[in-house]
Design a protein around this motif. Structure first.
Motif, PDB file in Angstrom:
ATOM      1  N   LEU A   1       0.858  -1.173   0.000  1.00 21.48           N
ATOM      2  CA  LEU A   1       0.000   0.000   0.000  1.00 21.48           C
ATOM      3  C   LEU A   1       0.898   1.228   0.000  1.00 21.48           C
ATOM      4  CD1 LEU A   1      -2.694  -0.978   2.651  1.00 21.48           C
ATOM      5  CD2 LEU A   1      -3.056  -0.698   0.201  1.00 21.48           C
ATOM      6  N   TRP A   2       0.586   2.198  -0.827  1.00 24.28           N
ATOM      7  CA  TRP A   2       1.357   3.440  -0.836  1.00 24.28           C
ATOM      8  C   TRP A   2       0.394   4.626  -0.799  1.00 24.28           C
ATOM      9  CZ3 TRP A   2       0.149   6.576  -4.866  1.00 24.28           C
ATOM     10  CH2 TRP A   2      -0.339   5.977  -6.046  1.00 24.28           C
ATOM     11  N   ALA A   3       0.897   5.755  -0.359  1.00 26.65           N
ATOM     12  CA  ALA A   3       0.064   6.945  -0.229  1.00 26.65           C
ATOM     13  C   ALA A   3       0.958   8.175  -0.223  1.00 26.65           C
ATOM     14  CB  ALA A   3      -0.759   6.892   1.058  1.00 26.65           C
ATOM     15  N   THR A   4       0.346   9.340  -0.399  1.00 27.39           N
ATOM     16  CA  THR A   4       1.092  10.594  -0.304  1.00 27.39           C
ATOM     17  C   THR A   4       0.964  11.206   1.083  1.00 27.39           C
ATOM     18  OG1 THR A   4      -0.805  11.739  -1.290  1.00 27.39           O
ATOM     19  CG2 THR A   4       1.001  11.116  -2.766  1.00 27.39           C
ATOM     20  N   ALA A   5       0.562  10.410   2.042  1.00 30.35           N
ATOM     21  CA  ALA A   5       0.548  10.796   3.459  1.00 30.35           C
ATOM     22  C   ALA A   5       0.847   9.548   4.270  1.00 30.35           C
ATOM     23  CB  ALA A   5      -0.803  11.396   3.859  1.00 30.35           C
ATOM     24  N   ALA A   6       1.555   9.735   5.392  1.00 31.03           N
ATOM     25  CA  ALA A   6       1.950   8.579   6.199  1.00 31.03           C
ATOM     26  C   ALA A   6       0.892   8.179   7.209  1.00 31.03           C
ATOM     27  CB  ALA A   6       3.266   8.894   6.919  1.00 31.03           C
ATOM     28  N   ALA A   7       0.123   9.141   7.718  1.00 34.52           N
ATOM     29  CA  ALA A   7      -0.835   8.838   8.782  1.00 34.52           C
ATOM     30  C   ALA A   7      -1.873   7.793   8.392  1.00 34.52           C
ATOM     31  CB  ALA A   7      -1.516  10.128   9.260  1.00 34.52           C
ATOM     32  N   PRO A   8      -2.455   7.829   7.174  1.00 36.44           N
ATOM     33  CA  PRO A   8      -3.426   6.782   6.820  1.00 36.44           C
ATOM     34  C   PRO A   8      -2.810   5.381   6.846  1.00 36.44           C
ATOM     35  CG  PRO A   8      -3.586   8.628   5.306  1.00 36.44           C
ATOM     36  CD  PRO A   8      -2.367   8.854   6.120  1.00 36.44           C
TER      37      PRO A   8
ATOM     38  N   THR B   1      -1.975  -0.126  10.821  1.00 37.26           N
ATOM     39  CA  THR B   1      -1.207  -1.007  11.718  1.00 37.26           C
ATOM     40  C   THR B   1      -1.206  -0.524  13.159  1.00 37.26           C
ATOM     41  OG1 THR B   1       0.840   0.217  11.261  1.00 37.26           O
ATOM     42  CG2 THR B   1       0.322  -1.647   9.821  1.00 37.26           C
ATOM     43  N   GLY B   2      -1.793   0.652  13.389  1.00 38.32           N
ATOM     44  CA  GLY B   2      -1.736   1.224  14.736  1.00 38.32           C
ATOM     45  C   GLY B   2      -0.348   1.717  15.099  1.00 38.32           C
ATOM     46  N   ALA B   3       0.444   2.085  14.093  1.00 36.86           N
ATOM     47  CA  ALA B   3       1.831   2.484  14.327  1.00 36.86           C
ATOM     48  C   ALA B   3       1.897   3.775  15.137  1.00 36.86           C
ATOM     49  CB  ALA B   3       2.548   2.683  12.988  1.00 36.86           C
ATOM     50  N   ARG B   4       2.852   3.835  16.035  1.00 33.71           N
ATOM     51  CA  ARG B   4       3.068   5.021  16.851  1.00 33.71           C
ATOM     52  C   ARG B   4       4.078   5.946  16.187  1.00 33.71           C
ATOM     53  NH1 ARG B   4       5.993   3.557  20.469  1.00 33.71           N
ATOM     54  NH2 ARG B   4       6.290   1.367  19.898  1.00 33.71           N
TER      55      ARG B   4
ATOM     56  N   PHE C   1       6.346   7.514  11.449  1.00 33.08           N
ATOM     57  CA  PHE C   1       5.611   6.430  12.091  1.00 33.08           C
ATOM     58  C   PHE C   1       6.383   5.121  11.955  1.00 33.08           C
ATOM     59  CE2 PHE C   1       2.474   9.558  10.759  1.00 33.08           C
ATOM     60  CZ  PHE C   1       1.739   9.744  11.917  1.00 33.08           C
ATOM     61  N   HIS C   2       6.416   4.352  13.024  1.00 25.87           N
ATOM     62  CA  HIS C   2       7.097   3.061  13.016  1.00 25.87           C
ATOM     63  C   HIS C   2       6.530   2.174  11.905  1.00 25.87           C
ATOM     64  CE1 HIS C   2       9.408   3.407  16.770  1.00 25.87           C
ATOM     65  NE2 HIS C   2       8.402   4.113  17.239  1.00 25.87           N
ATOM     66  N   GLY C   3       7.412   1.627  11.080  1.00 29.85           N
ATOM     67  CA  GLY C   3       7.011   0.647  10.072  1.00 29.85           C
ATOM     68  C   GLY C   3       6.545   1.218   8.757  1.00 29.85           C
TER      69      GLY C   3
END
Length: 602
Positions: free
Chosen positions: A105-112, A117-120, A144-146
């Protein structure tokens, strides 16, 4: 499952693409019946012919060729072997990715992606962003982790057979003769501004009075009448910026000028930060939050004008000038006398000791970047030997990397975390990079990220898209083809602007000898909003994680409140970072929905 409120883009086989927050005209396709071809999302300004040429380049595997179109946008190429995804060269559009099952999965934002994964958040990377200079803290990572990051100027390869990976899209730009480089840059900037101006129905622009915003405004006014907005306050009213802005508006046809007085509007730095939930949230911390009330006031006339495109001069510092470490590159290339002469000139401008400047230049020239990072990591692992000055010493501009004035805030755990981060980057560092090339890349990424977050805020808060023509790939590519040493003339501020804009911009703009500082306004804002800022820093998440000592940062805030020397940039960065962490929302339902749902975008 799909992004909440998304619209699917069709045309390419082997991948599904959704657009969120983009108008239909911001999606352009050049696809063949077999599903190969090219898709751009964002502000692509290419002609139909240029789009077809970019498609052909992409299908040949030349993603850099596919990216070299005017504008700032995402590029997706599908050929017979797989999919290639890239943002722009500066980093206004950045791609993130996450391995998921057998795919990506790729995106132009990291938060989504983090929400899946619930990454912190990675606190050490947030801390390193303002506590270190000359360190590529993110590299291939996100906050974000991961969640991985495609570094600007790179491409994400998604082959039909084989693992996903990233590779550089651009080789180092081949140096060109100064005359040819200037013509290329001149054409690229004119195209970037002109096509935006002609595409807008109602146009507006920042007009600070400085070289960058003035040049963009003057070029745009040659294509379409526009509203130019200048901000001032009690501390700036007698400075040169408002004078130059008024003079430009009088001299150039097509400019309707609006001066916004912060005093009359009752706004200042760091106003309006009391309610975190009411603040706009961006994918990375945004310095714009520290000026949010000022920007609100500036955009009142822009919104009333009905602007559908607002131009800024962001990126001009990176394109029209060279980083201060360029003498080190000259020295390493064998131009030693010229390198020492330029370093001496910089020392005189900064009223610093020439021999100290030379000594730093020679130390930097004799070691590689990995060794410099390793030395910084070792120094971070030890308690600081002395309290650092609040601003960088002039000779530090010659260094590969260093800690900032925020260093005294770090706890033992914070220093250890950054030491590990820098040590990791040392193991991955390019031993062949030069200081100037490193610093100009990091500077571009920082400026592009700042523009991207400001654009997000402008679209969500005022419904006005922001444009920074200097940060377009075509403009950056042209500028970087001019060696750093050729972009500077000792004793002349932004000397490259003169040949690039000669005959296009009033001469008095290009020969302006002064530059305005905003420190007095920042001090006033810190004093005015001290109670709120004490609460933000006192409740620091970085302090809660044991990375900084909030009492030390608060002590520096009190120094600023009392008008004493203080690390203004560090305080600004700490405040917006803490606000970002306080507003962080990576709940799954915020970003994702099932395709059966019919839920509007929040």
């Amino acid at each position: 499952m799909r992004p909440r409120g998304a619209r699917e883009i069709t045309g390419l086989t082997g991948t599904r693409i959704w657009a969120v927050g983009h108008e239909p005209e911001e999606v352009r396709t050049a696809c063949a019946p077999d599903g190969t071809g090219l898709v751009t999302v964002g502000g692509c300004l290419a002609t139909a012919q240029e789009l077809q040429e970019a498609r052909a380049a992409g299908e040949r595997g030349d993603v850099a060729g596919a990216m070299r179109m005017p504008g700032s946008f995402l590029t997706v190429v599908r050929d017979r072997d797989g999919v290639r995804v890239a943002g722009d060269r500066a980093g206004v559009v950045t791609v993130y990715w996450l391995p998921q099952g057998d795919g990506v999965l790729w995106a132009t934002a990291a938060a989504p992606l983090a929400a899946l994964t619930g990454a912190r958040a990675q606190l050490s990377l947030l801390l390193g962003a303002f506590a270190l200079t000359g360190v590529d803290g993110l590299a291939g990572h996100s906050l974000f982790h991961g969640v991985r990051r495609v570094p600007p100027g790179h491409v994400l390869l998604l082959p039909d057979h084989g693992p996903a990976h990233t590779v550089p899209a651009f080789e180092d730009s081949r140096p060109v003769p100064p005359g040819e480089g200037i013509e290329r840059l001149r054409d690229a900037v004119q195209t970037a501004v002109g096509r935006r101006a002609r595409a807008a129905m109602r146009l507006s622009a920042d007009l600070s009075g400085g070289i960058d915003s003035s040049s963009i405004t003057c070029l745009a006014a040659g294509h379409r009448p526009l509203l130019a907005v200048t901000y001032t306050d009690a501390h700036l009213a007698d400075d040169d910026d408002p004078r130059y802005a008024r003079r430009i508006a009088d001299a150039v046809a097509g400019i309707r000028h609006q001066v916004v007085d912060g005093g009359a509007a009752g706004v200042g730095h760091f106003d309006g930060l009391e309610d975190v939930r009411g603040l706009p949230w961006t994918d990375t911390p945004s310095f714009t939050l520290g000026l949010l009330a000022i920007k609100d006031a500036q955009f009142v006339p822009v919104v009333a004008h009905g602007s559908d495109a607002h131009l800024t001069g962001r990126g001009g510092d990176d394109v029209l000038d060279a980083v201060r470490s360029h003498p080190v590159d000259l020295y390493r290339a064998g131009h030693r006398v010229e390198a020492l002469r330029r370093a001496a000139g910089y020392a005189r401008v900064k009223r610093s000791g020439v021999h100290r400047m030379w000594g730093e230049l020679l130390r930097t020239a004799r070691v590689g970047y990995p060794q410099a990072l390793a030395a910084l990591a070792a120094s971070l692992a030890r308690p600081p030997a002395a309290v650092r000055p609040y601003g960088p010493a002039p000779w530090e501009a010659m260094r590969w990397c260093s800690a900032t004035a925020a260093l005294p805030w770090l706890t033992r755990g914070g220093r250890r975390a950054l030491s590990v981060l820098v040590e990791t980057r040392a193991a991955q560092a390019d031993p062949h990079v030069t200081p100037a090339r490193l610093h100009e890349r990091l500077g571009l990424e920082l400026m592009a990220d700042g523009h991207a977050t400001f654009d997000t805020i402008a679209r969500t808060r005022w419904n006005v898209p922001l444009h920074a023509p200097f940060l377009d790939t075509t403009v950056v590519d042209s500028a970087l083809a001019i060696p750093p040493g050729d972009r500077v003339r000792p004793g002349t501020y932004k000397a490259l602007a003169r040949p690039v804009f000669d005959g296009l911009v009033p001469g008095f703009v290009l020969y302006r000898p002064t530059k305005t500082t905003f420190a007095t306004s920042v001090y006033a804002g810190l004093r005015r909003n001290a109670p709120v800022l004490r609460g933000v820093i006192g409740g620091s998440a970085l302090a809660g994680a044991g990375l900084i000592d909030a009492s030390r940062a608060l002590a520096d805030l009190e120094r600023a409140v009392n008008g004493l020397p203080a690390p203004l940039a560090g305080l600004h960065a700490l405040v917006v970072t803490e606000l970002w962490l306080a507003g962080l929302d990576t709940a799954h339902h915020t970003w994702w929905e099932t395709e059966e749902e019919d839920v509007p975008c929040p």
